[in-house]
Design an enzyme around this catalytic site. Structure first.
Site, mmCIF file in Angstrom:
data_model
loop_
_atom_site.group_PDB
_atom_site.id
_atom_site.type_symbol
_atom_site.label_atom_id
_atom_site.label_comp_id
_atom_site.label_asym_id
_atom_site.label_seq_id
_atom_site.Cartn_x
_atom_site.Cartn_y
_atom_site.Cartn_z
ATOM 1 N N HIS A 102 0.831 -1.207 0.000
ATOM 2 C CA HIS A 102 0.000 0.000 0.000
ATOM 3 C C HIS A 102 0.871 1.266 0.000
ATOM 4 O O HIS A 102 0.698 2.168 0.805
ATOM 5 C CB HIS A 102 -0.939 0.002 1.205
ATOM 6 C CG HIS A 102 -1.888 -1.165 1.222
ATOM 7 N ND1 HIS A 102 -2.898 -1.304 0.295
ATOM 8 C CD2 HIS A 102 -1.961 -2.248 2.039
ATOM 9 C CE1 HIS A 102 -3.573 -2.427 0.551
ATOM 10 N NE2 HIS A 102 -3.028 -3.018 1.595
ATOM 11 N N ASP A 124 -6.151 2.049 4.375
ATOM 12 C CA ASP A 124 -4.786 1.610 4.059
ATOM 13 C C ASP A 124 -4.304 2.168 2.726
ATOM 14 O O ASP A 124 -3.114 2.100 2.408
ATOM 15 C CB ASP A 124 -4.649 0.085 4.103
ATOM 16 C CG ASP A 124 -5.638 -0.637 3.214
ATOM 17 O OD1 ASP A 124 -6.335 0.036 2.423
ATOM 18 O OD2 ASP A 124 -5.718 -1.869 3.300
#
Length: 369
Positions: A95, A269
Site C-alpha cells: 500500500h 490503508d
C-alpha cells in the site's frame, strides 16, 4: 531459495505470511524456510507444526529477514526498515501510495518489492487482494453494528430494527469486493442498504445478485451527500488499484451527518475515502469528529487472524512458488507479477505509486532486463 517468515510486529497483527501447509509445499520442492519463533502463534499455528512441515525455527526477526525472499502480511514498519537491502525479494502487502516514507526507504535500499495488492490478472482481477477484501467487507458491517451501540459511542441504533421500528440505514461507498461483502452482511442483519458506485455495470450486477433487496445509486456528489447524511453506518469501500483513494466525504460534510453515526473506512490503508480518516489500531480503533465515530483500523482482518491467514495463503502460495523457483525470471515471465512489482533496483515500478508522490516511474520490464 531460502525463504524467511518473520513474525508480524504491527499493532495487534496476528496473521502470518505462510501456513504450515504452505511451508510443507515449499520444503518438499527443495526450498529452505526460516520461521521466526512464535511467528504463527497469533493464527494458532505452532512452531511444532512448522518444524513438522520441514521449516527451521530461528530465534530472531533478523534471522528470518536474512533470507533471500521474505514473505509477510503487512508492510514493513520503521523498526523493520533496517532489514531492507538490495539482494532482498519482499513479497507482502505494501500500500505504498499512502506511505511515502516506506516508498523512499525501499527505493534507497534498492529492494525488490512485490505487493500483493497490485498483482493483477489479464481479466483485471486482484487475486491477492480479494481474500482480505472479503474478510474486511464482512467485518465492516459487523464492527459498524457494534459501534452503533450507545455504549460504544454510537446513535443507539439496531441495524435490523424490530417490528414497528425501521431498520438502520447503511451507505456503502464502492460496490467492489469489500462493498459487496459488506452489503451481504448488512442485508443479512435486516438493514436498509444503499450502494454507490461509478460503474453502471457493477450496479446492475449488484441489483441482480441481491434481487433488488438493496438500493443502488450512481456515485456523484449529490447522491453521496443525500445518502451519507441520512445514514447510520457508512462503509468506505473505494479502491484505486495501487493508488490513493479519493475523498468522497469531506471535512465540511461531517456536521450535516447524523450525530452518533459511524464511519468504517476500509480504504484507510490506501489513504482513506474520508478526509478526516487517519489510520487507527485494534488497540485504539476509533475517534470522534463532530459527533461522528470513525473506525479506521488499517489491518482489519488481523482481528480474525486464523481465517485471514488461511484465506490469504490459499491465494498467495502459487505466486510464492513462482518467485521461489524462478526468482526475478518469474516476474519477467508473469504479467500479474509485473503488475505486482512496486520497486526494484532503486526505481518505482508501479505508476500509481510514482504519481501519488510526483516521483519518477520506470516500466518494470525496463529495469528487469
Amino acid at each position: 531459495m531460502i525463504i524467511g517468515l518473520p513474525r508480524e510486529v504491527k499493532d495487534s497483527e496476528n496473521r502470518v505470511g505462510l501456513t504450515a501447509g504452505a511451508v510443507r509445499t515449499l520444503t518438499r520442492r527443495g526450498h529452505q524456510v526460516l520461521v521466526q519463533k512464535d511467528a504463527g502463534e497469533g493464527s494458532a499455528i505452532h512452531d511444532e507444526e512448522y518444524v513438522d512441515a520441514g521449516a527451521q525455527i530461528v530465534p530472531t526477526a533478523e534471522d528470518a529477514w536474512s533470507a533471500q525472499m521474505v514473505v509477510k502480511v503487512k508492510e514493513p514498519v520503521p523498526a523493520e526498515y533496517g532489514y531492507l537491502r538490495q539482494d532482498l525479494l519482499l513479497f507482502t502487502y505494501l500500500h505504498l501510495a499512502a506511505d511515502r516514507h516506506l516508498t523512499e526507504r525501499l527505493v534507497e535500499a534498492r529492494t525488490t518489492a512485490v505487493a500483493y495488492e497490485t498483482v493483477q490478472t489479464a481479466d483485471n482481477r486482484l487475486p491477492l487482494l480479494m481474500p482480505m477484501s472479503e474478510v474486511a467487507g464482512r467485518m465492516a458491517t459487523q464492527v459498524g453494528a457494534s459501534y452503533l451501540q450507545r455504549n460504544n459511542g454510537g446513535r443507539g441504533v439496531l441495524l435490523g430494527g424490530v417490528p414497528g421500528v425501521p431498520p438502520g440505514r447503511v451507505a456503502i461507498l464502492g460496490g467492489g469486493i469489500v462493498g459487496t461483502n459488506a452489503a451481504k452482511m448488512a442485508l443479512g442483519l435486516g438493514a436498509h442498504v444503499t450502494v454507490l458506485d461509478l460503474s453502471h455495470n457493477r450496479l446492475q450486477y449488484l441489483d441482480d445478485v441481491f434481487r433488488g433487496q438493496l438500493e443502488t445509486l450512481t456515485s456523484n456528489e449529490a447522491n453521496i451527500e443525500e445518502t451519507v447524511f441520512a445514514a447510520d453506518l457508512i462503509i468506505g469501500a473505494v479502491l484505486i488499484p495501487g493508488g490513493r483513494a479519493p475523498w468522497l466525504i469531506t471535512r465540511e460534510m461531517l456536521p450535516q451527518m447524523q450525530k452518533g453515526s459511524v464511519i468504517v473506512d476500509v480504504s484507510v490503508d490506501q489513504g482513506g475515502c474520508v478526509e478526516t480518516s487517519r489510520p487507527t489500531t485494534h488497540s485504539n480503533p476509533t475517534f470522534e469528529i463532530d459527533g461522528v465515530v470513525h473506525y479506521c483500523v488499517a489491518n482489519m482482518p488481523g482481528a480474525v487472524p486464523r481465517t485471514s491467514t488461511f484465506a490469504l495463503t490459499n491465494q498467495t502460495l502459487p505466486y510464492t512458488l513462482q518467485l521461489a523457483e524462478q526468482g526475478l525470471d518469474a516476474i519477467r515471465k508473469s504479467v500479474p507479477l509485473q503488475h505486482g512489482l512496486n520497486t526494484h533496483a532503486g526505481h518505482i515500478t508501479y505508476k500509481a505509486v510514482a504519481d501519488a508522490f510526483g516521483m519518477e516511474y520506470v516500466d518494470p520490464m525496463q529495469v528487469l532486463k
